[in-house]
Design an enzyme around this catalytic site. Structure first.
Site, PDB file in Angstrom:
ATOM      1  N   HIS A 124       0.804  -1.225   0.000  1.00 51.65           N
ATOM      2  CA  HIS A 124       0.000   0.000   0.000  1.00 51.65           C
ATOM      3  C   HIS A 124       0.834   1.271   0.000  1.00 51.65           C
ATOM      4  CE1 HIS A 124      -3.422  -2.598   1.874  1.00 51.65           C
ATOM      5  NE2 HIS A 124      -3.369  -2.707   0.562  1.00 51.65           N
ATOM      6  N   LEU A 250      -4.716 -11.378  16.580  1.00 49.90           N
ATOM      7  CA  LEU A 250      -5.686 -11.336  17.665  1.00 49.90           C
ATOM      8  C   LEU A 250      -7.095 -11.245  17.078  1.00 49.90           C
ATOM      9  CD1 LEU A 250      -3.949  -8.901  20.195  1.00 49.90           C
ATOM     10  CD2 LEU A 250      -4.458 -11.319  20.560  1.00 49.90           C
TER      11      LEU A 250
END
Length: 277
Positions: A124, A250
């Site tokens: 990106h 997570l």
């Protein structure tokens, strides 16, 4: 996570890495939180805040550019000083073992390179550089910061909570007063050299990533929920081709139905064993 569960996760991840000597590594915002850069999504993969600015709005609305650069003026002071953390260093160690076919990062903070990784594609782009969208004039972000502050001295004393894109949650201000510097070469629109939502990833980066996962033995995803298609597509394609996939993140990832191994743990804890040797 209990010590017993952590040990079991460490063992499975270690075995996965040891079993696949050529890894295609994809990283996301979750690896940079220990460096003080917030991430985008919660454990359920939902946005923690308003989604980032779109390419279309930035290019076509002066008000959007004023708001973006005002927030960036405040946020860059800390973002620009961020330093690599243990996760970045663990991935350097993995590369030094000769196991990284390519590391493709969705992050724009350049912390992989600061840590010492060499086989990196910034999918990106990079936030430490700005470019003119008309003539491709370029400048380092630190130098552009000087222009922003010079033109907007009354904004320099403001402070706000950091946001993931190197800007800050600066609200309640009249952004119409903010003076955005034009390109000094042609007067065009200056944009951070990053891929905004709604903007295409440059073809050469996509092709480099595609070649790398095709040549790798397996895929290792670290700190990404893979909710953005630009990164997810490589994992999906690799899994379809029969490549084993491990994720360290997570919470949920978009690739959960595809993975061979899922480690739901902080990145630094999960990869700590790479720094032990």
């Amino acid at each position: 996570m209990s010590a017993q569960v952590q040990d079991a996760a460490d063992t499975r991840l270690r075995e996965f890495i040891d079993a696949h000597p050529r890894l295609f590594v994809l990283t996301g915002a979750g690896i940079s939180t220990d460096s003080g850069i917030p991430d985008y999504r919660d454990r359920a993969g939902q946005w923690k805040r308003t989604p980032p600015v779109t390419y279309q709005a930035f290019m076509h609305e002066l008000a959007t550019r004023q708001r973006y650069w005002a927030r960036s003026l405040v946020g860059w002071r800390r973002f620009g000083r961020a330093a690599p953390n243990a996760t970045h260093r663990a991935l350097v160690a993995l590369e030094q073992r000769g196991q990284v076919e390519l590391l493709v990062t969705q992050n724009v903070d350049r912390l992989h390179q600061q840590a010492g990784s060499e086989r990196v594609v910034d999918l990106h782009g990079r936030l430490d550089e700005v470019r003119c969208m008309a003539c491709d004039w370029r400048q380092g972000r630190h130098d552009f910061q000087h222009q922003l502050v010079t033109r907007n001295a009354d904004w320099a004393h403001l402070d706000a909570a950091d946001a993931p894109d190197g800007d800050a949650d600066l609200d309640g201000h009249d952004f119409s007063r903010f003076d955005v510097p034009p390109c000094p070469a042609c007067g065009g629109i200056v944009k951070p050299d990053v891929v905004f939502f709604g903007e295409n990833v440059p073809r050469e980066r996509v092709e480099a990533a595609t070649r790398a996962w095709a040549e790798a033995d397996a895929v290792l995803v670290v700190g990404s929920s893979l909710m953005v298609f630009s990164g997810y597509r490589f994992v999906a394609a690799a899994a379809k081709a029969g490549k084993p996939v491990a994720t360290v993140n997570l919470g949920v990832t978009r690739a959960d139905p595809l993975v061979t191994l899922k480690i739901d743990a902080p990145c630094a804890e999960a990869l700590e064993f790479l720094l032990e040797s």
